[in-house]
Design an enzyme around this catalytic site. Structure first.
Site, PDB file in Angstrom:
ATOM      1  N   GLU A 154       0.918  -1.141  -0.078  1.00  0.00           N
ATOM      2  CA  GLU A 154      -0.036  -0.087  -0.079  1.00  0.00           C
ATOM      3  C   GLU A 154       0.968   1.201   0.158  1.00  0.00           C
ATOM      4  O   GLU A 154       0.979   2.144   0.957  1.00  0.00           O
ATOM      5  CB  GLU A 154      -0.910  -0.008   1.088  1.00  0.00           C
ATOM      6  N   GLU A 173      -6.555  -7.957  -0.222  1.00  0.00           N
ATOM      7  CA  GLU A 173      -7.018  -8.025   1.219  1.00  0.00           C
ATOM      8  C   GLU A 173      -8.746  -7.560   1.149  1.00  0.00           C
ATOM      9  O   GLU A 173      -9.079  -6.696   0.919  1.00  0.00           O
ATOM     10  CB  GLU A 173      -6.409  -6.873   2.043  1.00  0.00           C
TER      11      GLU A 173
HETATM   12  C1  GLA Z   1      -4.413  -2.500   5.019  1.00  0.00           C
HETATM   13  C2  GLA Z   1      -3.034  -2.994   4.945  1.00  0.00           C
HETATM   14  C3  GLA Z   1      -2.897  -4.100   5.859  1.00  0.00           C
HETATM   15  C4  GLA Z   1      -3.740  -3.912   7.305  1.00  0.00           C
HETATM   16  C5  GLA Z   1      -5.264  -3.484   6.733  1.00  0.00           C
HETATM   17  C6  GLA Z   1      -6.084  -3.434   7.936  1.00  0.00           C
HETATM   18  O1  GLA Z   1      -5.065  -2.873   3.722  1.00  0.00           O
HETATM   19  O2  GLA Z   1      -2.234  -3.381   3.797  1.00  0.00           O
HETATM   20  O3  GLA Z   1      -1.478  -4.390   6.339  1.00  0.00           O
HETATM   21  O4  GLA Z   1      -3.329  -2.896   7.920  1.00  0.00           O
HETATM   22  O5  GLA Z   1      -5.168  -2.399   5.862  1.00  0.00           O
HETATM   23  O6  GLA Z   1      -7.457  -3.268   7.328  1.00  0.00           O
END
Ligand code: GLA
Length: 637
Positions: A142, A317
């Protein structure tokens, strides 16, 4: 579409890894993402690598029949590295260091840190490039999360000066482009230029835009360095980066061009709570998420992935339960995790991976749900994952069909509107999302594309707003034989963030037949009546070589139509968007659906998916029974 999960072997005793892996397979998972935050365990001391645990974790997963998505650990540099190079951290707009103790504590422009990243990625790739369990690499994690794209460090300032010199050649050219004669802002050399922060009042908008362009380029080059290493070590192994929701701080089309699979992190309930949605929408979709949040990003990130390589994308995710980072963190309605999974499949995802396998009982995300609870009992989502896995097995691979509608998305447009909103309720992402939603509400499948995409295959093209119009774009639109809609402020700026000669819409003037003499922004609550819609937030006074197609109750021009191209001179509310979608679809011969609130459809080449995002059962024509809340219906085409 494969199912997977995000797993942190380094968080758990080794003696439960094998059982975890067995249970993952039994649940229908085949992919496991690991390692993206594991630098301090991979290299506990400078130059001392501890690969043993990672070797054994990958072997354990592989032995259970799982494939691995291996992350490069550059989002969490260890403390010893930060202590060695304290100036590697980003500096925020107030001049404060972004220190160690969470994550993303680095500046994209710091050459010393970039060298350390190249080193750790090189040794990681050398060790695992040929491992039979390796399915895909993930670069970092991210980019820009926690507001970390912009840094105002010395390293960033020095790199920015070089970036400016490369872009403008001479300081005279920069001064001219920026209009620096204004307020005596002229520079004598590139060495005199600083980042645009800490100025007495707002800095030059062109200075800000170039700083954003520079910062975005830094993200892309940081990523490109890792991609080059990974490709060299494992030429055939695909590379992904996991993007975020409603995030425009860098140009994802640029980063997307350098990777193979654009993945993103889907938290529909968190995004509903954190962004502009109305109280009514936050209430009505509390446990489902707005019907278009996930789909918007599916279509956006499919459009960021190289089309020539199959527009590969996925969900890295998927929210499986309450998260921990939103103002409020509700649980999904039973059925939503399975619905979100199938929605991703319907938009052509090649994977959906859930965040995370087991909820962590410690540290910052101890309140974030997983597929298992901290005691390893199954959480509510587990059954839904199994249900989704069964459906995916039954229907087989799904391929995208040609979408009738294209929506043009520009990260540079987001920066321009963000730098100079001219009215605080003129928000780029909201305008784009509302336009997208207007198409989806009528059952249209949509591709979200960059301004340089080929638009010739579409039946209708929507450009919500494009202040800076790239060279050739007007000609590209003129060559289309389908209806085109241009939103307000399109063509309103030159490439150096100035008002075009001859006024807006600049090089769209011939295409649209309009000239914008004046703009105004209307405060929240002001609503000026028209027939079937209202003018709010924004209005442009336009002169045209033809009469407006649509006027408001005071006979002021709202929409101008010329040879298939419409120019919308106001912020389009939902009623006006609905009217424009109706007209464009009619002209294009595209069939529209009348969908009840909360219902969405999406077609692949073989199936039509119907999703019920509402909290109620909904009766639909052709359905034997009402569609229950948080459920889906599949039918072969
Ligand atoms: C982001 C991050 C993860 C985690 C999630 C929690 O997507 O990539 O490491 O912190 O948020 O929702």
């Amino acid at each position: 579409m494969k199912l997977g999960c995000c797993y942190y072997p380094e968080h758990w005793p080794e003696d439960i890894w094998a059982e975890d892996a067995r249970r993952m397979r039994a649940m229908g998972l085949s992919l496991v993402r690991i390692g993206e935050f594991a630098w301090s365990r991979i290299e506990p001391e400078p130059g001392h690598y501890d690969w043993g645990w990672l070797d054994r974790a990958i072997e354990t997963l592989h032995a259970a029949g799982l494939k691995v998505i291996l992350g490069t650990p550059t989002a969490t540099p260890p403390k010893w590295l930060v202590d060695r190079m304290p100036d590697m951290v980003a500096i925020d707009e107030q001049g404060r260091p972004r220190g160690f103790g969470s994550r993303r504590h680095y500046c994209f422009s710091h050459e010393g840190y970039r060298a350390e990243c190249r080193r750790i990625v090189t040794v990681l790739a050398a060790r695992y490039a040929k491992h039979p369990a390796l399915h895909m690499w993930q670069t970092d994690n991210e980019y820009g999360c926690h507001d970390t794209v912009l840094s105002f460090s010395h390293a960033a300032a020095a790199a920015f000066r070089g970036w400016c010199a490369a872009r403008y050649g001479t300081i005279a050219a920069l001064n001219a482009a920026w209009g620096n004669v204004f307020w005596s802002m002229e520079y004598r050399s590139f060495a005199e230029i600083d980042p645009p922060h800490l100025t007495v009042t707002e800095a030059n908008p062109t200075h800000w835009l170039d700083y954003r362009r520079f910062a975005s380029d830094q993200v892309a080059s940081f990523n490109r360095e890792q991609v080059a290493i990974l490709r060299e070590a494992a030429p055939g192994t695909p590379i992904t980066h996991n993007f975020m929701g409603f995030f425009t701080e860098f140009d994802h089309h640029d980063v997307g061009r350098d990777i193979d699979v654009a993945t993103w992190d889907s938290y529909p309930l968190g995004f509903l709570e954190q962004f502009w949605f109305s109280q009514a929408e936050k209430r009505d979709y509390l446990r489902q998420g707005h019907p278009d949040i996930a789909a918007f990003h599916h279509d956006l990130y499919r459009g960021c992935s190289p089309k020539e390589a199959g527009s590969r994308w996925g969900v890295m995710e998927q929210q499986p339960g309450p998260v921990n980072w939103a103002r409020f963190n509700p649980a999904p309605l039973p059925g939503m995790v399975a619905l979100w999974t199938l929605e991703a499949c319907a938009h052509g995802a090649e994977l959906t991976s859930y965040f995370r396998w087991r909820q962590a009982p410690f540290a910052q995300e101890q309140m974030h749900a997983g597929l298992l609870r901290p005691d390893s009992t199954e959480a509510e989502a587990a059954d839904e994952v199994r249900a989704a896995a069964a459906v995916l097995d039954a229907i087989g691979p799904q391929a995208c069909a040609q979408a009738p509608a294209a929506l043009v998305f520009s990260y540079e447009a987001a920066w321009v509107i963000g730098i100079q909103p001219q009215g605080q309720s003129f928000r780029y992402l909201e305008l784009v999302f509302e336009a997208y939603s207007a198409l989806r509400i009528r059952g249209l499948d949509v591709d979200i594309v960059s301004p340089d995409a080929d638009l010739s295959a579409y039946r209708m093209v929507v450009v919500p707003t494009l202040p800076i119009v790239p060279d050739g774009f007007a000609e590209k639109l003129a060559a289309l034989s389908c209806p085109v809609l241009l939103g307000p402020r399109s063509g309103s700026k030159t490439d150096s963030f100035c008002i075009p000669d001859g006024l807006a819409p600049g090089n769209l003037r011939d295409l649209t037949g309009v000239t914008v003499n004046r703009v105004e922004s209307l405060r929240d609550g002001v609503s000026e009546p028209a027939d079937g819609f209202a003018v709010t937030r924004w209005r442009e006074d336009v002169v045209a070589d033809h009469a407006p197609e649509i006027t408001d109750a005071a006979a002021r021009g709202v929409v101008y139509y010329k040879d298939g191209v419409r120019y919308c001179a106001v912020w389009p509310d939902r009623d006006l968007l609905a009217l424009l979608v109706e007209r464009m679809a009619h002209e294009a011969g595209v069939e529209l659906c009348d969908l009840p609130a909360g219902i969405r459809v999406r077609r692949t080449q073989t199936h039509v998916f119907t999703f019920n995002y509402s909290g109620q059962s909904v009766s639909l024509p052709g359905f034997d029974a009402p569609l229950p809340p948080a459920s889906w219906h599949l039918a072969p085409l």
